[in-house]
Motif scaffolding. Structure first.
Motif, short mmCIF file in Angstrom:
data_model
loop_
_atom_site.label_atom_id
_atom_site.label_comp_id
_atom_site.label_asym_id
_atom_site.label_seq_id
_atom_site.Cartn_x
_atom_site.Cartn_y
_atom_site.Cartn_z
N VAL A 5 0.85 -1.18 0.00
CA VAL A 5 0.00 0.00 0.00
C VAL A 5 0.89 1.24 0.00
N ASN A 6 0.68 2.16 -0.95
CA ASN A 6 1.48 3.39 -0.99
C ASN A 6 0.85 4.44 -0.07
N ALA A 7 1.48 5.60 0.04
CA ALA A 7 1.04 6.66 0.96
C ALA A 7 -0.35 7.17 0.60
N GLU A 8 -0.63 7.29 -0.68
CA GLU A 8 -1.94 7.77 -1.11
C GLU A 8 -3.04 6.78 -0.72
N GLN A 9 -2.77 5.51 -0.90
CA GLN A 9 -3.74 4.48 -0.55
C GLN A 9 -3.91 4.39 0.97
N LEU A 10 -2.81 4.61 1.70
CA LEU A 10 -2.87 4.59 3.16
C LEU A 10 -3.77 5.73 3.67
N GLU A 11 -3.70 6.90 3.02
CA GLU A 11 -4.58 8.00 3.39
C GLU A 11 -6.04 7.65 3.12
N ALA A 12 -6.29 6.93 2.03
CA ALA A 12 -7.65 6.48 1.74
C ALA A 12 -8.14 5.54 2.84
N VAL A 13 -7.24 4.65 3.31
CA VAL A 13 -7.59 3.72 4.38
C VAL A 13 -7.92 4.50 5.65
N ASN A 24 -13.79 -5.41 6.78
CA ASN A 24 -14.27 -6.04 5.55
C ASN A 24 -14.52 -4.98 4.49
N GLY A 25 -15.12 -3.85 4.88
CA GLY A 25 -15.40 -2.77 3.94
C GLY A 25 -14.12 -2.14 3.43
N ILE A 26 -13.13 -1.95 4.31
CA ILE A 26 -11.84 -1.40 3.88
C ILE A 26 -11.17 -2.34 2.89
N GLN A 27 -11.22 -3.63 3.17
CA GLN A 27 -10.64 -4.63 2.27
C GLN A 27 -11.29 -4.54 0.89
N LYS A 28 -12.61 -4.44 0.85
CA LYS A 28 -13.31 -4.35 -0.43
C LYS A 28 -12.99 -3.05 -1.15
N ASN A 29 -12.90 -1.93 -0.40
CA ASN A 29 -12.56 -0.64 -1.02
C ASN A 29 -11.16 -0.65 -1.60
N LEU A 30 -10.22 -1.30 -0.92
CA LEU A 30 -8.86 -1.39 -1.46
C LEU A 30 -8.86 -2.10 -2.81
N VAL A 31 -9.67 -3.12 -2.95
CA VAL A 31 -9.73 -3.86 -4.22
C VAL A 31 -10.41 -3.02 -5.29
N THR A 32 -11.59 -2.48 -4.96
CA THR A 32 -12.37 -1.78 -5.99
C THR A 32 -11.80 -0.41 -6.37
N GLU A 33 -11.26 0.32 -5.40
CA GLU A 33 -10.81 1.68 -5.69
C GLU A 33 -9.31 1.80 -5.92
N CYS A 34 -8.53 0.84 -5.35
CA CYS A 34 -7.07 0.95 -5.47
C CYS A 34 -6.45 -0.22 -6.22
N GLY A 35 -7.21 -1.26 -6.45
CA GLY A 35 -6.67 -2.44 -7.13
C GLY A 35 -5.68 -3.22 -6.30
N VAL A 36 -5.73 -3.04 -4.97
CA VAL A 36 -4.82 -3.73 -4.06
C VAL A 36 -5.57 -4.88 -3.40
N HIS A 37 -5.03 -6.09 -3.55
CA HIS A 37 -5.65 -7.27 -2.96
C HIS A 37 -4.91 -7.64 -1.68
N ARG A 44 -5.99 -5.96 8.67
CA ARG A 44 -5.96 -5.76 10.12
C ARG A 44 -4.56 -5.35 10.58
N PHE A 45 -3.54 -6.04 10.08
CA PHE A 45 -2.17 -5.68 10.44
C PHE A 45 -1.80 -4.29 9.92
N LEU A 46 -2.30 -3.93 8.76
CA LEU A 46 -2.04 -2.60 8.19
C LEU A 46 -2.55 -1.52 9.15
N LEU A 47 -3.76 -1.72 9.66
CA LEU A 47 -4.32 -0.76 10.61
C LEU A 47 -3.51 -0.72 11.90
N LEU A 48 -3.10 -1.88 12.39
CA LEU A 48 -2.32 -1.93 13.62
C LEU A 48 -0.95 -1.29 13.43
N ASP A 49 -0.29 -1.57 12.31
CA ASP A 49 1.05 -1.02 12.04
C ASP A 49 1.04 0.50 11.97
N HIS A 50 -0.05 1.09 11.52
CA HIS A 50 -0.12 2.53 11.33
C HIS A 50 -1.02 3.22 12.37
#
Length: 154
Positions: A5-13, A24-37, A44-50
């Motif tokens: 996940v880049n900085a721009e995508q992290l801001e979206a998160v 679950n919604g964040i996971q779906k948004n990452l796929v549909t809006e950012c193309g990140v699977h 969950r770890f992404l949220l915890l790390d940041h």
């Protein structure tokens, strides 16, 4: 994990989390809006790390209960067309301490001065004893009506 996940995508998160969107919604948004699977656990770890916390949705206050309808006023006494007399309204009371062997007991007093003690026994039978005076047929009807009113409220 966060290298996907880049900085721009992290801001979206961060934005989605601040809006109260769940994992679950964040996971779906990452796929549909950012193309990140990412797997659910990776999100969950992404949220915890940041140190991103999902905002709790604000509770919608429950609507205030509707006010209880006011009981209909008792019908006005109507004069008997045959005698011209108006019905009597007795004063009913329930005993604070019930008579042994009864489920309910009380007293009834009429404007004429007639007084009655009444009890309902465990079999549901009504017993009355005259304390003073004698009930007229109109007073008997008024007594039964008032007693039914009291019992319907219990």
């Amino acid at each position: 994990m966060s290298s996907k996940v880049n900085a721009e995508q992290l801001e979206a998160v961060r934005l989605w989390a601040s809006q109260g969107i769940d994992l679950n919604g964040i996971q779906k948004n990452l796929v549909t809006e950012c193309g990140v699977h990412l797997t659910y656990m990776e999100v969950r770890f992404l949220l915890l790390d940041h140190n991103i916390e999902i905002a709790r949705p604000q509770e919608v206050p429950a609507p205030a209960p509707a006010p209880a309808p006011e009981p209909a006023p008792a019908p006005a006494p109507v004069a008997d067309p045959m005698t011209g007399a108006t019905p009597v309204k007795p004063t009913m009371s329930i005993d604070d301490i019930q008579i042994p062997g009864t489920i309910l007991s009380g007293k009834c007093e009429f404007p004429s001065g007639t007084k009655v003690a009444w009890q309902i026994d465990q079999m549901g039978q009504l017993n009355c004893s005259q304390l003073s005076g004698t009930m007229t047929p109109e007073e008997q009807q008024a007594f039964v009506f008032e007693l039914r009113q009291i019992l319907s409220k219990m």
